[in-house]
Write a protein that holds these residues in place. Structure first.
Motif, short mmCIF file in Angstrom:
data_model
loop_
_atom_site.label_atom_id
_atom_site.label_comp_id
_atom_site.label_asym_id
_atom_site.label_seq_id
_atom_site.Cartn_x
_atom_site.Cartn_y
_atom_site.Cartn_z
N VAL A 99 -3.58 -3.23 5.62
CA VAL A 99 -4.84 -2.53 5.88
C VAL A 99 -4.59 -1.23 6.62
N THR A 100 -3.87 -1.31 7.74
CA THR A 100 -3.65 -0.11 8.55
C THR A 100 -2.46 0.71 8.07
N GLU A 101 -1.59 0.12 7.24
CA GLU A 101 -0.36 0.76 6.74
C GLU A 101 0.66 0.99 7.85
N ASN B 72 0.99 -13.77 6.28
CA ASN B 72 -0.33 -13.64 6.91
C ASN B 72 -0.21 -13.97 8.39
N VAL C 261 0.81 -1.21 0.00
CA VAL C 261 0.00 0.00 0.00
C VAL C 261 0.84 1.25 0.00
N HIS D 145 1.68 -3.60 7.32
CA HIS D 145 0.34 -4.16 7.43
C HIS D 145 -0.52 -3.54 6.33
N ARG E 214 -12.85 -3.37 13.64
CA ARG E 214 -11.49 -3.95 13.60
C ARG E 214 -10.39 -2.93 13.88
N ASP E 215 -10.73 -1.65 13.94
CA ASP E 215 -9.70 -0.63 14.16
C ASP E 215 -9.82 0.05 15.51
N GLY F 97 -3.75 -10.22 9.83
CA GLY F 97 -3.93 -9.87 8.43
C GLY F 97 -2.65 -10.03 7.63
N SER F 98 -2.68 -9.51 6.41
CA SER F 98 -1.58 -9.66 5.47
C SER F 98 -0.54 -8.55 5.65
N TYR F 99 0.70 -8.97 5.58
CA TYR F 99 1.83 -8.04 5.67
C TYR F 99 2.69 -8.19 4.42
N ASN G 245 -8.40 -6.13 16.34
CA ASN G 245 -7.99 -7.26 15.50
C ASN G 245 -6.51 -7.59 15.67
#
Length: 740
Positions: free
Chosen positions: A416-418, A475, A17, A414, A564-565, A450-452, A487
């Motif tokens: 999603v969260t960056e 993951n 990302v 990460h 989740r955040d 999650g995915s890294y 999460n």
């Protein structure tokens, strides 16, 4: 852990990302910006697998020579300059990074001079690095503060500088930095009006300087040999040339020399015998910028890339051919000459030219011209998926490189969260596997599931060659914690203050030195004072993150879906008529179907069971009656399966402060109660907090004026809890009126 070679392709490309980098074919398409070169020097042993001589890096230029090593430079594709110091003894090479737009030169001994301008005479801010001890900090000298400019380096702490005095005249000074103190000492014996100084490399206690004298438009040149200890000129020499275009100053025990040009003659060297004063002109040939020259005793060594390297005796005129060709030369601290060149018997490299006992030049090869090692990432040791509950909250990642004299910069993002984790992995004690163990912590808190994107960039320690990159996807998973809103597997505890603001404390997922610690507090929002009760109820909607229910004063029950955040979606109405209940508790699977359920006691003391449906639109089934007599309890907490049976359990506190355990029977009802113990009346809130310490069992948090404690479940019905200290709400026993 799966082992993969760099030839393996990822099954699916991963988009990073932040860096917008495609991870495919086991290689990053572009080098991440986070791994741009830093100014810090990094050293490593030279590669001497094939030769006892150090390697002169092929494709680089000679920047200077010192007493114990030599300096080379090159340019990257983007125009960035790279400097490399290589010791003759095969020790650690050191990469040096000059300031953007700045210049460098070699001083006496092993001193490398960095300046703030690419032209040495304009350098006003100087840093001296003594490469005899590469790890030592540089010495900074601010000549600008003295209204001065650089002329020559004299030692690791001093330079020769041209300073302008109060009436605008140029003076030559020795400027020394001792700790934080800068001192100056004027050189005497120079002609009046001398200016525009430039200098040779200082050695043997002296330095040869050039200068200009006379009015503008009619200036002539001069040369002066300066005794540095005495601070005075010992000899001056007239020269028709002036200005920096004709520098090339050298001196030995027997001669001084400088470079010149004359139309019709070409380039030449002027030499003066220091004993007799005899001046001689040695013609090099047609004018070209590629001529180089230096002194070895009374022999002038010179050449260019298209001619052999020759030495001519300035005493007898004898000429000798030393090398087949050469590209650069410099004078070493001991007065010998160092030439980069080639001859048939030895190949390319650096050659030392010294005067033998018979007075003739002797040539010895001191470095081999060869390419530096190419670094490769040969294997990647990164798991596709790691369950942190099974690995103790840690994951080991590694890369096998083709050479161990390197380091690896690692960046985990990460997706999603960056959030980003960055570390540098240095050479292992043995072997070529560069590995490290990540504790799965980001910004002080447990890293989210999650995915890294895992990006690795390897670089040789000496800074040579280009970096090599690899990218993979990792993951991270954990067992679902019903009290987790971010999460990341760890318990989050919610607390409301007197102003109606709701706060979230994120706990670490494992005790630190036997103590449960917090990882930070976040304000969720205001307006929560409208609710009579706020209850953490686990995952009601099947999205693997904890939710809330809140009961308002009108008897309406609301559902807050976790995002989740650590925050929640806009509330959704569950239904009305809930005002008949004075106690709610949830978050525990009471019937063994894998979904969170809710319990409620009405004002008559009847306990009701609301089975979870997994449907966010209608999270609870029609209520079922558990039984009466529950009005004797002032606090109910669904704590999950703490006693090891097949369903969630319940603890209830009576008016005397005695806590009772009700073991779930798997059908939404309970076995006969078992007394846990007394003294629980000092706590205003008891919270079923999920698995706080990641031991696989849910735990209890107790909050009140007497302090806050974590009660770890033991798995025993007769002694279900073991108390542990925590920094949660330390000193805040009266600050919050509701904890969930």
């Amino acid at each position: 852990m799966q082992l993969r070679t760099t030839g393996t392709r990822l099954a699916t490309a991963v988009t990073v990302v932040l860096a917008v980098t495609a991870l495919g074919a086991g290689t990053l398409a572009t080098a991440p910006a986070a791994f741009a070169a830093t100014p810090a020097a990094v050293a490593a042993p030279a590669d001497q697998a094939d030769t006892a001589l150090p390697v002169y890096p092929e494709g680089t230029d000679l920047a200077g020579v010192g007493a114990s090593g030599f300096l080379t430079y090159s340019f990257t594709e983007d125009g960035r300059r790279k400097l490399l110091w290589t010791p003759y003894d095969g020790g650690a090479r050191t990469a040096l990074d000059p300031e953007e737009g700045g210049g460098w030169t070699m001083g006496p001994g092993d001193v490398v001079v960095f300046g703030d301008d690419n032209w040495s005479s304009e350098m006003r801010s100087i840093t001296l690095r003594d490469m005899a001890t590469p790890s030592a900090p540089g010495v900074d000298i601010d000549l600008g503060a003295l209204n001065g400019n650089y002329v020559a380096a004299l030692s690791p702490t001093s330079v020769l500088a041209q300073l302008t005095n109060a009436v605008g005249q140029a003076e030559l000074h020795v400027v020394t930095k001792d700790g934080t103190t800068t001192t100056t000492r004027k050189i005497s014996g120079l002609p009046a009006g001398a200016t525009d100084y430039f200098g040779s490399k200082a050695h043997d206690g002296s330095v040869l300087v050039g200068y200009e004298t006379g009015p503008e438009g009619a200036r002539t040149g001069g040369r002066a040999l300066v005794d540095l200890a005495a601070g005075t000129v010992t000899k001056t020499y007239a020269s028709p040339e002036s200005g920096y275009g004709f520098g090339g100053l050298n001196f030995s025990a027997s001669h001084v020399t400088w470079f010149g040009y004359e139309a019709g003659t070409g380039d030449y060297i002027t030499s003066v015998d220091r004993t007799t004063g005899t001046e001689k002109k040695t013609v090099l040939g047609p004018h070209t910028a590629e001529w180089f020259h230096t002194l070895a005793g009374d022999w002038l060594v010179h050449g260019n890339p298209t001619t052999p390297v020759r030495a001519v005796s300035l005493t007898t005129g004898e000429t000798r051919e030393l090398l087949d060709s050469g590209t650069a030369a410099s004078t070493a601290a001991d007065g010998t000459a160092i030439v980069r060149g080639e001859r048939a018997a030895d190949g390319k490299g650096l050659f030392r030219i010294e005067i033998a006992e018979d007075g003739t030049p002797k040539v010895t090869k001191v470095a081999d011209d060869a390419p530096l090692v190419d670094l490769e990432i040969q294997q990647v040791h990164v798991p596709d998926t790691v369950n942190l509950d099974r690995t103790g909250g840690k994951v080991t990642l590694g890369w096998t490189l083709s050479h161990r004299e390197a380091y690896v910069d690692v960046r985990l993002t990460h997706m999603v969260t960056e959030q980003v984790y960055v570390t540098r992995v240095y050479a292992p004690a043995e072997g070529n596997l560069f590995s490290f163990t990540w504790d799965a912590v980001l910004d002080g808190a447990d890293a989210p599931n999650g995915s890294y994107a895992v990006e690795a960039e390897a670089m040789l320690l000496d800074g040579t060659g280009d970096p090599v990159q690899q990218g993979w996807q990792l993951n991270v998973v954990r067992t679902i914690n019903p009290h987790d809103y971010t999460n990341n597997g760890s318990t989050d505890v919610l607390a409301r203050d007197a102003a109606g603001a709701l706060w979230r404390d994120d706990l670490r997922d494992r005790p630190v030195d036997g103590k449960v610690v917090t990882a930070g507090r976040t304000r969720i929002g205001t307006g929560w004072g409208a609710y009579k009760q706020i209850e953490a109820v686990g995952d009601l909607a099947g999205n693997e993150v904890g939710d809330l229910v809140a009961l308002d004063g009108a008897g309406v029950l609301w559902h807050y879906l976790g995002k989740r955040d650590g925050t929640f979606e806009t509330r959704v109405k569950i239904g009305t008529g809930w005002g008949a209940y004075n106690k709610l508790t949830g978050g525990s699977d009471l019937d063994g179907d894998g979904r969170s359920d809710l319990l409620a006691t009405d004002t008559t003391g009847v306990l009701w069971f609301y089975k979870g449906t997994g449907d966010a639109a209608k999270p609870f089934a029609t209520r079922a009656r558990v039984g009466g007599g529950w009005g004797s309890y002032n606090h109910l907490t669904a704590v999950g399966n703490i006693a090891g049976t097949g369903a969630g359990d319940l603890v209830a506190r009576d008016a005397s402060g005695v806590l009772w355990l009700y073991q779930g029977n798997g059908s939404g009802n309970f076995a006969a109660r078992v007394q846990i113990g007394g003294g629980w009346g000092s706590f205003s809130q008891l919270v079923g907090a999920g698995d706080v310490d990641s031991d696989g069992r849910p735990d209890l948090i107790a909050y009140g004026t007497g302090g806050t404690y974590v009660y770890r479940s033991t798995g025993s019905a007769t002694a279900p809890f073991s108390r542990v200290t925590t920094d949660l709400y330390a000193g805040e026993g009266t600050k919050f009126n509701h904890v969930a």
